[in-house]
Write a protein that holds these residues in place. Structure first.
Motif, PDB file in Angstrom:
ATOM      1  N   SER A 165       0.837  -1.205   0.000  1.00 52.84           N
ATOM      2  CA  SER A 165       0.000   0.000   0.000  1.00 52.84           C
ATOM      3  C   SER A 165       0.872   1.255   0.000  1.00 52.84           C
ATOM      4  N   GLN A 166       2.020   1.199   0.667  1.00 58.47           N
ATOM      5  CA  GLN A 166       2.925   2.340   0.666  1.00 58.47           C
ATOM      6  C   GLN A 166       3.442   2.610  -0.746  1.00 58.47           C
ATOM      7  N   ARG A 167       3.834   1.565  -1.476  1.00 60.96           N
ATOM      8  CA  ARG A 167       4.317   1.740  -2.851  1.00 60.96           C
ATOM      9  C   ARG A 167       3.233   2.342  -3.732  1.00 60.96           C
ATOM     10  N   TYR A 168       2.010   1.907  -3.544  1.00 63.17           N
ATOM     11  CA  TYR A 168       0.900   2.449  -4.335  1.00 63.17           C
ATOM     12  C   TYR A 168       0.718   3.943  -4.035  1.00 63.17           C
ATOM     13  N   GLU A 169       0.772   4.316  -2.755  1.00 57.49           N
ATOM     14  CA  GLU A 169       0.649   5.730  -2.388  1.00 57.49           C
ATOM     15  C   GLU A 169       1.796   6.540  -2.968  1.00 57.49           C
ATOM     16  N   VAL A 170       2.999   5.977  -2.937  1.00 59.88           N
ATOM     17  CA  VAL A 170       4.157   6.653  -3.524  1.00 59.88           C
ATOM     18  C   VAL A 170       3.915   6.887  -5.011  1.00 59.88           C
ATOM     19  N   ALA A 171       3.431   5.877  -5.707  1.00 56.93           N
ATOM     20  CA  ALA A 171       3.171   6.012  -7.147  1.00 56.93           C
ATOM     21  C   ALA A 171       2.141   7.101  -7.416  1.00 56.93           C
ATOM     22  N   LYS A 172       1.074   7.134  -6.627  1.00 58.24           N
ATOM     23  CA  LYS A 172       0.059   8.183  -6.800  1.00 58.24           C
ATOM     24  C   LYS A 172       0.671   9.561  -6.615  1.00 58.24           C
TER      25      LYS A 172
ATOM     26  N   ALA B  63       8.199  11.212   1.055  1.00 61.28           N
ATOM     27  CA  ALA B  63       8.814  10.555   2.207  1.00 61.28           C
ATOM     28  C   ALA B  63       8.131  10.981   3.501  1.00 61.28           C
ATOM     29  N   GLU B  64       7.856  12.271   3.634  1.00 65.87           N
ATOM     30  CA  GLU B  64       7.200  12.773   4.835  1.00 65.87           C
ATOM     31  C   GLU B  64       5.780  12.229   4.983  1.00 65.87           C
ATOM     32  N   HIS B  65       5.055  12.141   3.880  1.00 66.78           N
ATOM     33  CA  HIS B  65       3.650  11.697   3.925  1.00 66.78           C
ATOM     34  C   HIS B  65       3.533  10.182   4.109  1.00 66.78           C
ATOM     35  N   THR B  66       4.389   9.416   3.433  1.00 64.07           N
ATOM     36  CA  THR B  66       4.239   7.958   3.426  1.00 64.07           C
ATOM     37  C   THR B  66       5.192   7.220   4.350  1.00 64.07           C
ATOM     38  N   GLY B  67       6.295   7.884   4.716  1.00 66.54           N
ATOM     39  CA  GLY B  67       7.324   7.197   5.498  1.00 66.54           C
ATOM     40  C   GLY B  67       8.233   6.333   4.641  1.00 66.54           C
ATOM     41  N   ALA B  68       8.056   6.388   3.319  1.00 66.03           N
ATOM     42  CA  ALA B  68       8.874   5.586   2.409  1.00 66.03           C
ATOM     43  C   ALA B  68      10.288   6.152   2.339  1.00 66.03           C
ATOM     44  N   SER B  69      11.244   5.259   2.169  1.00 66.70           N
ATOM     45  CA  SER B  69      12.626   5.692   1.994  1.00 66.70           C
ATOM     46  C   SER B  69      12.815   6.238   0.586  1.00 66.70           C
ATOM     47  N   THR B  70      13.870   7.013   0.401  1.00 65.54           N
ATOM     48  CA  THR B  70      14.148   7.514  -0.946  1.00 65.54           C
ATOM     49  C   THR B  70      14.456   6.362  -1.894  1.00 65.54           C
ATOM     50  N   ALA B  71      15.003   5.261  -1.388  1.00 68.87           N
ATOM     51  CA  ALA B  71      15.256   4.090  -2.239  1.00 68.87           C
ATOM     52  C   ALA B  71      13.934   3.503  -2.746  1.00 68.87           C
ATOM     53  N   THR B  72      12.934   3.419  -1.877  1.00 70.04           N
ATOM     54  CA  THR B  72      11.619   2.915  -2.289  1.00 70.04           C
ATOM     55  C   THR B  72      10.975   3.867  -3.284  1.00 70.04           C
ATOM     56  N   ILE B  73      11.056   5.152  -3.007  1.00 70.24           N
ATOM     57  CA  ILE B  73      10.473   6.143  -3.916  1.00 70.24           C
ATOM     58  C   ILE B  73      11.139   6.039  -5.289  1.00 70.24           C
ATOM     59  N   SER B  74      12.450   5.913  -5.294  1.00 67.31           N
ATOM     60  CA  SER B  74      13.192   5.787  -6.547  1.00 67.31           C
ATOM     61  C   SER B  74      12.803   4.517  -7.300  1.00 67.31           C
ATOM     62  N   ARG B  75      12.632   3.417  -6.590  1.00 66.36           N
ATOM     63  CA  ARG B  75      12.243   2.152  -7.211  1.00 66.36           C
ATOM     64  C   ARG B  75      10.855   2.267  -7.847  1.00 66.36           C
ATOM     65  N   VAL B  76       9.930   2.880  -7.132  1.00 63.03           N
ATOM     66  CA  VAL B  76       8.578   3.077  -7.678  1.00 63.03           C
ATOM     67  C   VAL B  76       8.637   4.011  -8.880  1.00 63.03           C
ATOM     68  N   ASN B  77       9.434   5.047  -8.788  1.00 60.40           N
ATOM     69  CA  ASN B  77       9.578   5.981  -9.912  1.00 60.40           C
ATOM     70  C   ASN B  77      10.115   5.266 -11.149  1.00 60.40           C
ATOM     71  N   ARG B  78      11.064   4.381 -10.945  1.00 62.45           N
ATOM     72  CA  ARG B  78      11.612   3.596 -12.060  1.00 62.45           C
ATOM     73  C   ARG B  78      10.514   2.715 -12.682  1.00 62.45           C
TER      74      ARG B  78
END
Length: 97
Positions: free
Chosen positions: A43-50, A62-77
């Motif tokens: 669910s965090q990855r989905y929120e990051v994608a949105k 990162a502030e809203h979801t608590g996701a790491s920049t590595a996770t955000i980068s992976r979802v962005n990719r």
């Protein structure tokens, strides 16, 4: 499509998911199939994608979801070079009923 995940077992899982009809059924099934952490990660990855599609910054995400920049980068990719799965779902959810 990633040939590594295309297996009979994954086909069976997806067929099972496609039988779910309500959000409550999803909760029941996914709580049985996934650990709490696995479900929260998905669910965090989905929120990051949105949020990435809404042009939010990595810091905002990162502030809203608590996701790491590595996770955000992976979802962005995945959004930029993946199989367009996120965009397919976003488009369907944006359609009026």
């Amino acid at each position: 499509m990633n040939k590594k995940i295309k297996t009979e077992a994954v086909d069976h899982l997806f067929q099972a998911i496609l039988t779910l009809e309500t959000q409550e059924e999803c909760y029941s099934f996914f709580e049985d199939v996934c650990t709490v952490n696995e479900l929260l990660s998905l669910s965090q990855r989905y929120e990051v994608a949105k949020m990435l599609r809404e042009k939010k910054t990595y810091l905002e995400i990162a502030e809203h979801t608590g996701a790491s920049t590595a996770t955000i980068s992976r979802v962005n990719r995945s959004l930029n070079y993946g199989n367009d799965g996120y965009d397919m779902v976003f488009a369907r959810l944006a359609q009026p009923d």
